[in-house]
Design an enzyme around this catalytic site. Structure first.
Site, PDB file in Angstrom:
ATOM      1  N   HIS A  37      25.310  46.236 -29.037  1.00 17.08           N
ATOM      2  CA  HIS A  37      25.065  44.819 -29.328  1.00 17.08           C
ATOM      3  C   HIS A  37      26.371  44.019 -29.368  1.00 17.08           C
ATOM      4  CE1 HIS A  37      22.947  41.340 -30.831  1.00 17.08           C
ATOM      5  NE2 HIS A  37      21.825  42.021 -30.980  1.00 17.08           N
ATOM      6  N   GLU A  54      22.357  43.126 -23.383  1.00 12.10           N
ATOM      7  CA  GLU A  54      22.026  44.423 -23.968  1.00 12.10           C
ATOM      8  C   GLU A  54      21.101  45.202 -23.035  1.00 12.10           C
ATOM      9  OE1 GLU A  54      20.514  43.682 -28.048  1.00 12.10           O
ATOM     10  OE2 GLU A  54      21.167  41.639 -27.606  1.00 12.10           O
ATOM     11  N   HIS A  99      15.499  46.489 -34.933  1.00  5.02           N
ATOM     12  CA  HIS A  99      16.816  47.132 -34.829  1.00  5.02           C
ATOM     13  C   HIS A  99      16.986  48.390 -35.686  1.00  5.02           C
ATOM     14  CE1 HIS A  99      18.025  44.108 -32.144  1.00  5.02           C
ATOM     15  NE2 HIS A  99      18.340  43.166 -33.008  1.00  5.02           N
TER      16      HIS A  99
END
Length: 367
Positions: free
Chosen positions: A202, A332, A129
């Site tokens: 997200h 996502e 991430h």
């Protein structure tokens, strides 16, 4: 007598049509702004987008985060269909698992925290991430875009070397709330050096307006294959058929039907059928009690499905609600995880002179 009767009929007709006209008077789309707090010496604001139907989307400029999406259920009762917190302190705290945030520079995973680009190896701060201070933990510039459909423009400048990634990168995120109850997410970016770029949002959805488990939801995904991955959800590079597996959502299926067979819950990437780069339907989620439905459209080739497997009642969300394992569904839209290390995956390298563009739409309705 006939004249009196005729006059009464005209009066009734006038009243009926007047009531209807008032009932159908649309709400004027608006954007409002409130002070949300201060972080690292920078002011954080929450903007509220309201469309002509009364649907609302709230966004803060910390992490370009969607904090609220308020939509009607089948009985016209409004409810917040995303998980969130009550304060900036919580969003900046350790319990925040990227709720509603834009994730980058590379969303999801990169194996061993490194990749090689044009013969040079780059070592990153993290394998997931975008790093410990990725785009989700940055303060973005934010401005209103007034118009028929209300919108917000958020921008962030990611310096060369940030979290280990090459290139000075200018990122733009536009959230648009349409009068058709669509939330449009438009991403764009330019760079002065070649760099990998995978952006996503997200948001944790719960169409019931609660934090209850999503087991009874009906989910459909337009994908015949998923990415094989290890126990740490790192892709091997192989695409496997969903047929005959717990991961088959090619037809509407309850999320909870096969979830026990996944051990901890769903956390995997799907290779969507659409590879054209043009906008297409990727998934549909339907919550039967509220009657809310969400259709997901995207230009991206992949979809990550995650069921909040790490959540527990220890985490307190908005209005004192406890989070629950399997109490949300993330859909996502993005390129495949670890793409820089797999030549057979769709390209994620952005080069100088090119403009990255991506679009996702979350469309809300009831039935």
């Amino acid at each position: 007598m006939k004249r009196l009767f005729f006059s009464i009929c005209l009066l009734c007709l006038f009243l009926i049509t007047t009531d209807i006209s008032f009932a159908k008077t649309p709400i004027k789309p608006t954007i409002s702004k409130t002070y949300y707090g201060e972080l690292e010496g920078q002011k954080i604001y929450q903007y509220t987008l309201t469309n002509s139907n009364g649907m609302q989307v709230k966004v803060i400029n910390y992490g370009a985060t969607i904090t609220d999406i308020i939509t009607p259920d089948k009985n016209k009762k409004m409810g917040d269909v995303v998980l969130g917190f009550d304060s900036l302190k919580q969003y900046a705290g350790r319990d925040n698992a990227l709720l509603g945030a834009v994730v980058g520079r590379v969303a999801n995973r990169i194996a061993n925290k490194k990749f090689t680009l044009d013969g040079k190896e780059y070592v990153l701060m993290s394998n997931i991430h975008g790093g410990p201070k990725g785009f989700d933990k940055q303060v973005w510039n934010i401005e209103e875009i007034p118009g028929k459909d209300v919108a917000l423009k958020l921008t962030y400048f990611s310096k060369d070397g940030e979290m280990g990634y090459p290139g000075n990168l200018n990122v733009t995120m536009i959230y648009t709330l349409t009068n058709n109850n669509e939330l449009k997410l438009n991403y764009s970016a330019i760079t002065d050096k070649a760099t990998p770029l995978v952006l996503t949002n997200h948001t944790y959805f719960n169409l019931s307006g609660t934090t209850d488990k999503v087991s009874d939801w009906q989910l459909t995904i337009n994908a015949d294959k998923y990415l094989e991955a290890d126990k740490d959800v790192m892709p091997s590079g192989n695409l496997l058929d969903v047929k005959g597996t717990p991961f088959d959502f090619t037809q509407p299926k309850a999320v909870g039907k096969d979830i026990a067979a996944t051990a901890n819950g769903y956390d995997l990437s799907y290779a969507l059928r659409n590879k054209s780069g043009k906008l297409a339907l990727a998934a549909t989620a339907f919550e039967p009690v509220s009657g809310r439905q969400m259709d997901v459209y995207t230009t991206e080739p992949g979809l990550v499905v995650y069921t909040g497997n790490h959540f527990s009642e220890r985490i307190i969300g908005r209005n004192g609600q406890h989070f629950n394992k399997w109490g949300a569904l993330c859909l996502e839209t993005q390129h495949y995880p670890d793409s820089p290390n797999h030549a057979n995956f769709p390209n994620v390298i952005l080069r100088p002179g090119e403009t990255f563009k991506s679009e996702t739409i979350y469309k809300f309705s009831t039935r």
